[in-house]
Write a protein that holds these residues in place. Structure first.
Motif, PDB file in Angstrom:
ATOM      1  N   GLN A 231       0.811  -1.216   0.000  1.00 48.31           N
ATOM      2  CA  GLN A 231       0.000   0.000   0.000  1.00 48.31           C
ATOM      3  C   GLN A 231       0.843   1.263   0.000  1.00 48.31           C
ATOM      4  O   GLN A 231       0.313   2.357  -0.218  1.00 48.31           O
ATOM      5  CB  GLN A 231      -0.944   0.011   1.218  1.00 48.31           C
ATOM      6  CG  GLN A 231      -0.281   0.342   2.559  1.00 48.31           C
ATOM      7  CD  GLN A 231       0.385  -0.847   3.243  1.00 48.31           C
ATOM      8  OE1 GLN A 231       0.752  -1.823   2.591  1.00 48.31           O
ATOM      9  NE2 GLN A 231       0.526  -0.776   4.553  1.00 48.31           N
ATOM     10  N   ASP A 232       2.166   1.131   0.233  1.00 47.21           N
ATOM     11  CA  ASP A 232       2.991   2.343   0.401  1.00 47.21           C
ATOM     12  C   ASP A 232       4.426   2.109  -0.042  1.00 47.21           C
ATOM     13  O   ASP A 232       5.372   2.381   0.686  1.00 47.21           O
ATOM     14  CB  ASP A 232       2.950   2.797   1.864  1.00 47.21           C
ATOM     15  CG  ASP A 232       3.422   4.241   2.040  1.00 47.21           C
ATOM     16  OD1 ASP A 232       3.567   4.953   1.028  1.00 47.21           O
ATOM     17  OD2 ASP A 232       3.636   4.650   3.193  1.00 47.21           O
ATOM     18  N   GLN A 233       4.607   1.642  -1.269  1.00 41.30           N
ATOM     19  CA  GLN A 233       5.966   1.415  -1.749  1.00 41.30           C
ATOM     20  C   GLN A 233       6.734   2.728  -1.896  1.00 41.30           C
ATOM     21  O   GLN A 233       7.939   2.770  -1.643  1.00 41.30           O
ATOM     22  CB  GLN A 233       5.930   0.670  -3.084  1.00 41.30           C
ATOM     23  CG  GLN A 233       5.335  -0.729  -3.000  1.00 41.30           C
ATOM     24  CD  GLN A 233       6.111  -1.710  -2.145  1.00 41.30           C
ATOM     25  OE1 GLN A 233       5.588  -2.725  -1.708  1.00 41.30           O
ATOM     26  NE2 GLN A 233       7.367  -1.434  -1.888  1.00 41.30           N
ATOM     27  N   ALA A 234       6.046   3.779  -2.264  1.00 45.21           N
ATOM     28  CA  ALA A 234       6.739   5.072  -2.375  1.00 45.21           C
ATOM     29  C   ALA A 234       7.269   5.513  -1.016  1.00 45.21           C
ATOM     30  O   ALA A 234       8.390   6.039  -0.908  1.00 45.21           O
ATOM     31  CB  ALA A 234       5.797   6.129  -2.945  1.00 45.21           C
ATOM     32  N   GLY A 235       6.479   5.282   0.039  1.00 40.28           N
ATOM     33  CA  GLY A 235       6.949   5.610   1.380  1.00 40.28           C
ATOM     34  C   GLY A 235       8.149   4.789   1.769  1.00 40.28           C
ATOM     35  O   GLY A 235       9.112   5.293   2.368  1.00 40.28           O
TER      36      GLY A 235
ATOM     37  N   LEU B 271      14.284   4.127   2.356  1.00 38.93           N
ATOM     38  CA  LEU B 271      15.508   3.472   1.896  1.00 38.93           C
ATOM     39  C   LEU B 271      16.523   4.452   1.327  1.00 38.93           C
ATOM     40  O   LEU B 271      17.681   4.090   1.101  1.00 38.93           O
ATOM     41  CB  LEU B 271      15.173   2.413   0.837  1.00 38.93           C
ATOM     42  CG  LEU B 271      14.434   1.169   1.337  1.00 38.93           C
ATOM     43  CD1 LEU B 271      14.079   0.251   0.168  1.00 38.93           C
ATOM     44  CD2 LEU B 271      15.268   0.402   2.366  1.00 38.93           C
ATOM     45  N   GLY B 272      16.094   5.694   1.069  1.00 40.83           N
ATOM     46  CA  GLY B 272      17.030   6.690   0.573  1.00 40.83           C
ATOM     47  C   GLY B 272      16.822   7.086  -0.870  1.00 40.83           C
ATOM     48  O   GLY B 272      17.695   7.738  -1.464  1.00 40.83           O
ATOM     49  N   GLY B 273      15.691   6.674  -1.467  1.00 39.09           N
ATOM     50  CA  GLY B 273      15.394   7.100  -2.826  1.00 39.09           C
ATOM     51  C   GLY B 273      15.392   5.960  -3.822  1.00 39.09           C
ATOM     52  O   GLY B 273      15.717   4.807  -3.508  1.00 39.09           O
ATOM     53  N   ASP B 274      15.040   6.295  -5.068  1.00 38.90           N
ATOM     54  CA  ASP B 274      14.862   5.288  -6.108  1.00 38.90           C
ATOM     55  C   ASP B 274      16.128   4.485  -6.382  1.00 38.90           C
ATOM     56  O   ASP B 274      16.089   3.253  -6.506  1.00 38.90           O
ATOM     57  CB  ASP B 274      14.407   5.963  -7.405  1.00 38.90           C
ATOM     58  CG  ASP B 274      13.028   6.582  -7.294  1.00 38.90           C
ATOM     59  OD1 ASP B 274      12.290   6.220  -6.349  1.00 38.90           O
ATOM     60  OD2 ASP B 274      12.684   7.416  -8.151  1.00 38.90           O
TER      61      ASP B 274
END
Length: 768
Positions: free
Chosen positions: A565-569, A574-577
């Motif tokens: 539900q919150d992979q972007a979060g 984790l420090g970004g893409d």
């Protein structure tokens, strides 16, 4: 090189193979019967109560039964008999009810030793003599020269045995036999022979589902010339459920804990047909179910073939023969459960062990929800969107109504709760159906049931979870997994509540949906178990897999990605893409050579620390899309499909888990996957078939086309939806249900510009 070769085998082939045969002819029920796929090859109707299939060994010690969870194992040299209930791909087992063993000449009452031919009623067989198709199975039992054929309706199974000419024919019905058997499993059983030649009976078992009751009625196409009932247990002390006695209605009857029936027919001029119906309610229900499905072997086989043709026709697939066979078999496996449990008159035995009636729906059971909420149930909302999906929701809510604990099922079969696995994953199943517009059930009652399950403090550390925002490991095992799975389930409750306008519930569960953060150690980058003090437990090893520890059937590598539900979060933590992509790559590329997971039965299909044979990994390959690198998802999916699926008996990397492993492949072959059921989005991967059509209600068709697809052309160059370029890496459910065309243009090199923008990425609770 091996991966490339296997992928080439699956996605390339002669043009004439692309459209060969009807869907039912492409299914191979033998796929998954070897290794640890745990599927069965026998006869069943779509979602049938009866799964009539051969058992090759029911006599294993309980600790050594894992390989025989489905009753049949391809590697075994003998068949013990044919029983009427089986799980498809479960990691645990039970069932194997009402075993029938045909014999020619002399009748023997024990299965015997597989190493000593003729020592019992089991027989050697050769795979060359086997035929397995949806709704039909046949084999020659070599020791007696008997040709055995099986078919099944929804609540009936029909055997047809052709015995050698001039040789006396016998059947043994062994009520002692069961899968995952152990001393004392059979609590009580009964056999009653009616004057009209109908054999009826029952048994109660204390297996995986405690106190399970099953009844049967059996009729024969030839008259009995003799019979014998025997109780092999001389010390009968059980004083509980006795079952109905037939008294003067019975030619013969016997009650006991180790019953067998020997049925004699003499030499037969024609094949013997044996029609069997089951019921969870009572013997009268079994008789009524027998009469509700008219006709003999050929009539029932034809009706079931027609049912399979209709069910499999929900998806039309054009692909090379190996891939087409693999995907259609996966669709077949996804249409076996949740199985019918109510009788033809609507009665069923519920979780309170009482008889209830399903009014206006068919009660379903066999809910392996920890596995199937991920892709199996979302697939059913597309290929069985009306009656099955409505039945599922109504059955879940009815189960809660009659549950002694007042909560939704966790892992239920035969109407009984097993309390296996974790979470309250009936919630996403219900929410996903509701949010996709499926109706025909009481939405308020369903939401109330979801909330009751999420607030049931005695279950799985929920009291602490509600008080602290996480499950403490010093009070509850598998605490890290439970924390994140509860948080996801909470999010689905919030989504449904918000859509229904029940805003107070929505607000409360939206807050709970963020609880995954409370168990995530941002400093180390891992999901970890916390103590009641708030400290993370030490020592910590992200590769450790130990049952009953911090994680459920996995480790930190798999569970640190479970925030669908919150992979972007998660990626921000984790420090970004770039760091998220690097960690995903490290997972797939991990060197396991110094690790030993031999103690963990369900850990199979490893690609580094990605474990395709177990469900917590199933969404992970799609997560590159959330980091703006969809071409990396395309690469990983090619790697997974080529190494984890084959059109052979050992073609599944791990347990099919009541259709979840298969549903993953069906979605992935179409080119998209439901990473977060409840989001109403599918994350785009890449297609593995040349063309597929979803036949939807009201005559709508959603067509997927993969131009230029080959083993070389494994990347997406461009995508259009209804002729318009699609620049995002997700589809909306409404776009699929509206019908139309999704067209992929495939290429040999990745398009590193497609769907990389933040606005192009799939849903997350946190802003994209």
């Amino acid at each position: 090189m091996r991966t490339a070769f296997l992928l080439a085998l699956l996605v390339s082939g002669p043009a004439f193979a692309q459209h060969a045969g009807a869907p039912i002819d492409a299914v191979d029920p033998m796929i998954g019967t070897a290794g640890e796929g745990h599927t069965f090859p026998g006869a069943t109707a779509p979602f049938g109560m009866v799964q009539l299939s051969p058992d090759t060994d029911t006599g294993c010690e309980i600790r050594a039964c894992y390989g025989h969870a489905a009753g049949y194992r391809y590697e075994d040299p003998t068949i013990q008999g044919f029983s009427h209930t089986h799980f498809s791909g479960a990691g645990h087992s039970d069932l194997g009810d009402v075993l029938v063993a045909p014999q020619a000449g002399t009748a023997r009452l024990d299965p015997g030793d597989p190493a000593r031919p003729g020592s019992g009623y089991r027989s050697r067989f050769d795979h060359a003599s086997e035929t397995a198709r949806p709704g039909y199975y046949a084999v020659t039992l070599a020791d007696g020269g008997i040709r055995a054929e099986l078919t099944a309706g929804t609540r009936t199974g029909v055997h047809r045995y052709t015995f050698p000419a001039g040789t006396p024919a016998h059947l043994v019905v062994d009520l002692r036999s069961s899968l995952y058997n152990y001393p004392g499993k059979i609590l009580w059983s009964g056999l009653h022979l009616r004057p009209d030649g109908t054999l009826i009976g029952f048994r109660e078992t204390r297996g995986w589902a405690p106190g399970r009751k099953l009844y049967f009625a059996m009729r024969f196409s030839a008259p009995l010339t003799g019979h014998g009932f025997v109780d092999r247990d001389t010390a009968v002390t059980y004083k509980g459920f006795q079952g109905p006695g037939r008294g003067s209605e019975a030619v013969a009857e016997k009650l006991g804990k180790a019953l067998e029936a020997r049925l004699d027919f003499g030499p037969l001029a024609a094949p013997l047909e044996v029609k069997v119906a089951l019921s969870g309610v009572d013997e009268a229900g079994a008789v009524a179910n027998l009469e509700a499905e008219a006709g003999g072997f050929d009539a029932i086989r034809a009706r079931t073939a027609a049912a399979w043709t209709q069910a499999l026709g929900a998806v039309e697939i054009a692909a090379p023969a190996p891939m087409r066979r693999t995907v259609y078999t996966a669709l077949y496996h996804a249409l076996l459960a949740p199985s019918v449990w109510s009788d033809a008159d609507g009665r069923y035995r519920g979780p309170d062990d009482q008889v209830h009636r399903a009014d206006g729906f068919t009660f379903r059971s066999t809910f392996s929800l920890w596995d199937t909420f991920r892709a199996e149930h979302p697939l059913l909302t597309l290929v069985q969107p009306t009656q099955t999906s409505i039945d599922v929701v109504r059955s879940l809510v009815a189960s809660r109504q009659f549950s002694p604990d007042g909560i939704l099922p966790v892992w239920q079969f035969a109407g009984r709760e097993t309390w296996t696995m974790i979470g309250y994953h009936a919630a996403p199943v219900i929410a996903d159906a509701y949010l996709k517009g499926i109706r025909g059930f009481d939405a308020d009652a369903a939401l109330d049931a979801m909330v009751a399950s999420a607030d049931y403090a005695p279950y799985g550390g929920l009291g602490d979870y509600m008080a602290r925002g996480y499950v403490p490991i010093d009070k509850e095992p598998e605490a890290a997994s439970k924390t994140v799975e509860y948080a996801y389930d909470d999010w689905t409750i919030a989504r449904m509540a918000r859509a229904m306008g029940r805003d107070a519930i929505a607000a409360r569960f939206e807050k709970r949906a963020a609880n995954w953060r409370n168990s995530f150690d941002a400093r180390s980058g891992w999901l970890r178990a916390r103590l009641s003090s708030g400290a993370f437990r030490t020592p910590f090893d992200p590769t450790a897999i130990n049952y009953g520890s911090d994680y459920t059937e996995g480790n930190a590598w798999q569970y640190s990605w479970f925030m669908p539900q919150d992979q972007a979060g998660l990626f921000r933590v984790l420090g970004g893409d770039a760091k998220a992509i690097a960690k995903l790559d490290a997972m797939f590329d991990y060197d396991n050579s110094k690790l030993d997971y031999g103690h963990a039965e369900d850990i199979a299909g490893l690609i580094g620390q990605y474990i395709h044979g177990n469900e917590p990994s199933h969404h992970v390959a799609y997560l590159y899309d959330y980091a703006g690198a969809p071409w990396r998802t395309q690469e990983r999916l090619a790697q997974i499909v080529a190494s984890q699926y084959k059109p052979t008996p050992d073609g599944l990397a791990g347990n099919d888990d009541l259709g979840q492993m298969s549903a993953w492949l069906v979605f992935t072959a179409l080119g998209f996957y439901p990473v977060a059921p409840g989001s109403n989005e599918y994350v785009i991967g890449r297609p593995f078939v040349d063309r597929a059509t979803l036949n939807l209600p009201d005559g709508k068709r959603f067509v997927v086309v993969a131009d230029g697809l080959s083993a070389t052309n494994r990347y997406i160059a461009a995508v259009t939806l209804n002729g318009t370029p699609l620049a995002r890496s997700y589809l909306r459910d409404a776009e699929v249900r509206a019908g139309g065309e999704l067209r992929f243009t495939m290429a040999a090199v990745p398009n590193t510009r497609w769907a990389t923008a933040r606005a192009a990425r799939p849903f997350s609770m946190s802003a994209r």
